[in-house]
Write a protein that holds these residues in place. Structure first.
Motif, PDB file in Angstrom:
ATOM      1  N   ASN A  64      10.781  95.643 -22.912  1.00 51.60           N
ATOM      2  CA  ASN A  64      11.362  96.972 -22.759  1.00 51.60           C
ATOM      3  C   ASN A  64      10.330  98.081 -22.629  1.00 51.60           C
ATOM      4  N   ALA A  65       9.078  97.819 -23.011  1.00 51.19           N
ATOM      5  CA  ALA A  65       8.027  98.831 -22.867  1.00 51.19           C
ATOM      6  C   ALA A  65       7.001  98.383 -21.823  1.00 51.19           C
ATOM      7  N   TYR A  66       7.428  97.501 -20.925  1.00 52.27           N
ATOM      8  CA  TYR A  66       6.523  97.029 -19.877  1.00 52.27           C
ATOM      9  C   TYR A  66       6.433  98.082 -18.780  1.00 52.27           C
ATOM     10  N   GLY A  67       5.222  98.368 -18.381  1.00 58.29           N
ATOM     11  CA  GLY A  67       5.008  99.361 -17.330  1.00 58.29           C
ATOM     12  C   GLY A  67       4.713 100.718 -17.928  1.00 58.29           C
ATOM     13  N   GLU A  68       3.985 101.494 -17.167  1.00 56.50           N
ATOM     14  CA  GLU A  68       3.530 102.798 -17.658  1.00 56.50           C
ATOM     15  C   GLU A  68       4.685 103.730 -18.012  1.00 56.50           C
ATOM     16  N   ARG A  69       5.700 103.775 -17.180  1.00 58.16           N
ATOM     17  CA  ARG A  69       6.827 104.687 -17.437  1.00 58.16           C
ATOM     18  C   ARG A  69       7.574 104.296 -18.713  1.00 58.16           C
ATOM     19  N   GLN A  70       7.889 103.024 -18.855  1.00 60.19           N
ATOM     20  CA  GLN A  70       8.629 102.566 -20.032  1.00 60.19           C
ATOM     21  C   GLN A  70       7.808 102.766 -21.302  1.00 60.19           C
ATOM     22  N   ARG A  71       6.521 102.479 -21.206  1.00 56.10           N
ATOM     23  CA  ARG A  71       5.642 102.657 -22.361  1.00 56.10           C
ATOM     24  C   ARG A  71       5.590 104.132 -22.756  1.00 56.10           C
ATOM     25  N   SER A  72       5.498 105.016 -21.772  1.00 59.67           N
ATOM     26  CA  SER A  72       5.468 106.461 -22.049  1.00 59.67           C
ATOM     27  C   SER A  72       6.753 106.922 -22.725  1.00 59.67           C
ATOM     28  N   LEU A  73       7.885 106.389 -22.299  1.00 64.62           N
ATOM     29  CA  LEU A  73       9.162 106.761 -22.920  1.00 64.62           C
ATOM     30  C   LEU A  73       9.216 106.305 -24.375  1.00 64.62           C
ATOM     31  N   CYS A  74       8.697 105.129 -24.625  1.00 64.20           N
ATOM     32  CA  CYS A  74       8.664 104.600 -25.990  1.00 64.20           C
ATOM     33  C   CYS A  74       7.794 105.488 -26.878  1.00 64.20           C
ATOM     34  N   ILE A  75       6.625 105.843 -26.382  1.00 61.61           N
ATOM     35  CA  ILE A  75       5.705 106.698 -27.140  1.00 61.61           C
ATOM     36  C   ILE A  75       6.324 108.076 -27.355  1.00 61.61           C
ATOM     37  N   ARG A  76       7.030 108.580 -26.361  1.00 63.84           N
ATOM     38  CA  ARG A  76       7.724 109.867 -26.504  1.00 63.84           C
ATOM     39  C   ARG A  76       8.735 109.803 -27.648  1.00 63.84           C
ATOM     40  N   GLU A 126      24.322 103.591 -29.847  1.00 69.57           N
ATOM     41  CA  GLU A 126      25.028 103.466 -28.575  1.00 69.57           C
ATOM     42  C   GLU A 126      24.109 103.800 -27.406  1.00 69.57           C
ATOM     43  N   MET A 127      23.282 104.835 -27.589  1.00 67.76           N
ATOM     44  CA  MET A 127      22.369 105.232 -26.525  1.00 67.76           C
ATOM     45  C   MET A 127      21.393 104.100 -26.216  1.00 67.76           C
ATOM     46  N   TYR A 128      20.749 103.569 -27.243  1.00 72.75           N
ATOM     47  CA  TYR A 128      19.786 102.493 -27.001  1.00 72.75           C
ATOM     48  C   TYR A 128      20.469 101.246 -26.429  1.00 72.75           C
ATOM     49  N   ASN A 129      21.643 100.931 -26.916  1.00 71.12           N
ATOM     50  CA  ASN A 129      22.371  99.786 -26.360  1.00 71.12           C
ATOM     51  C   ASN A 129      22.704 100.005 -24.885  1.00 71.12           C
ATOM     52  N   SER A 130      23.118 101.216 -24.528  1.00 74.45           N
ATOM     53  CA  SER A 130      23.470 101.491 -23.133  1.00 74.45           C
ATOM     54  C   SER A 130      22.243 101.443 -22.230  1.00 74.45           C
ATOM     55  N   LEU A 131      21.074 101.755 -22.782  1.00 74.73           N
ATOM     56  CA  LEU A 131      19.835 101.705 -22.007  1.00 74.73           C
ATOM     57  C   LEU A 131      19.210 100.306 -21.998  1.00 74.73           C
ATOM     58  N   GLY A 132      19.808  99.400 -22.758  1.00 74.65           N
ATOM     59  CA  GLY A 132      19.272  98.048 -22.828  1.00 74.65           C
ATOM     60  C   GLY A 132      18.056  97.926 -23.732  1.00 74.65           C
ATOM     61  N   VAL A 133      17.875  98.892 -24.611  1.00 74.98           N
ATOM     62  CA  VAL A 133      16.763  98.855 -25.556  1.00 74.98           C
ATOM     63  C   VAL A 133      17.258  98.154 -26.821  1.00 74.98           C
ATOM     64  N   PRO A 134      16.606  97.064 -27.210  1.00 71.35           N
ATOM     65  CA  PRO A 134      17.063  96.360 -28.414  1.00 71.35           C
ATOM     66  C   PRO A 134      16.860  97.215 -29.664  1.00 71.35           C
ATOM     67  N   VAL A 135      17.928  97.471 -30.370  1.00 74.15           N
ATOM     68  CA  VAL A 135      17.869  98.302 -31.567  1.00 74.15           C
ATOM     69  C   VAL A 135      16.950  97.684 -32.628  1.00 74.15           C
ATOM     70  N   PRO A 136      16.948  96.358 -32.819  1.00 74.03           N
ATOM     71  CA  PRO A 136      15.987  95.809 -33.791  1.00 74.03           C
ATOM     72  C   PRO A 136      14.536  96.150 -33.440  1.00 74.03           C
TER      73      PRO A 136
END
Length: 161
Positions: free
Chosen positions: A71-83, A114-124
């Protein structure tokens, strides 16, 4: 809502002056103000350092998050995670300043699962991320200040679990 706001609103709803017990709770709140401000200031001033350390810890613990398909693969996804790390740290400072978890709930936790689930981000995974953020942040605080700040991190972790 702060202790002061709660006391005022409750007394006003009941058309009375604050009780001596309520005034003592305000006094206790005021006495911890310097500590709460110090903690929030330390967290805010060290945001980049905390986020970098938490990110490093998380990627070491869970390299699958930044591997292809993670879920944090790639520069964009990693940046969103860090944000998001910075955003949660800011929420925690709000709670610490208020001496209450309500700002965290109202601003940041309503609908988060709900937001993370809808984005496909695993809540755990987000729970692990907040745990890493907690460790990195508390390592910068004294034992007393860490004990004060810890429940705010735990509140987010519990809400996501």
């Amino acid at each position: 809502m702060t202790v002061i706001s709660q006391v005022i609103l409750q007394a006003d709803d009941e058309l009375r002056y604050p009780s001596s017990g309520e005034l003592k709770s305000i006094q206790a709140f005021m006495q911890t103000g310097a500590k709460r401000t110090r903690i929030a200031s330390t967290l805010a001033e060290n945001e980049k350092k905390i986020v970098q350390e938490a990110t490093k810890q998380l990627w070491q613990k869970r390299p699958d998050f930044i591997s292809p398909g993670g879920n944090a693969y790639g520069e964009r996804q990693r940046s969103l995670c860090i944000r998001d790390f910075g955003w949660y740290l800011r929420l925690i400072t709000y709670g610490v300043l208020a001496g209450d978890k309500e700002p965290i709930e109202k601003i940041g936790l309503i609908g988060v699962r709900e937001m993370y689930n809808s984005l496909g981000v695993p809540v755990p995974g987000m729970v692990e991320a907040i745990a890493s953020l907690k460790k990195a942040a508390l390592d910068l605080l004294s034992a007393e200040d860490a004990a004060e700040a810890s429940p705010y991190f735990d509140y987010i972790i519990q809400a996501m679990s």
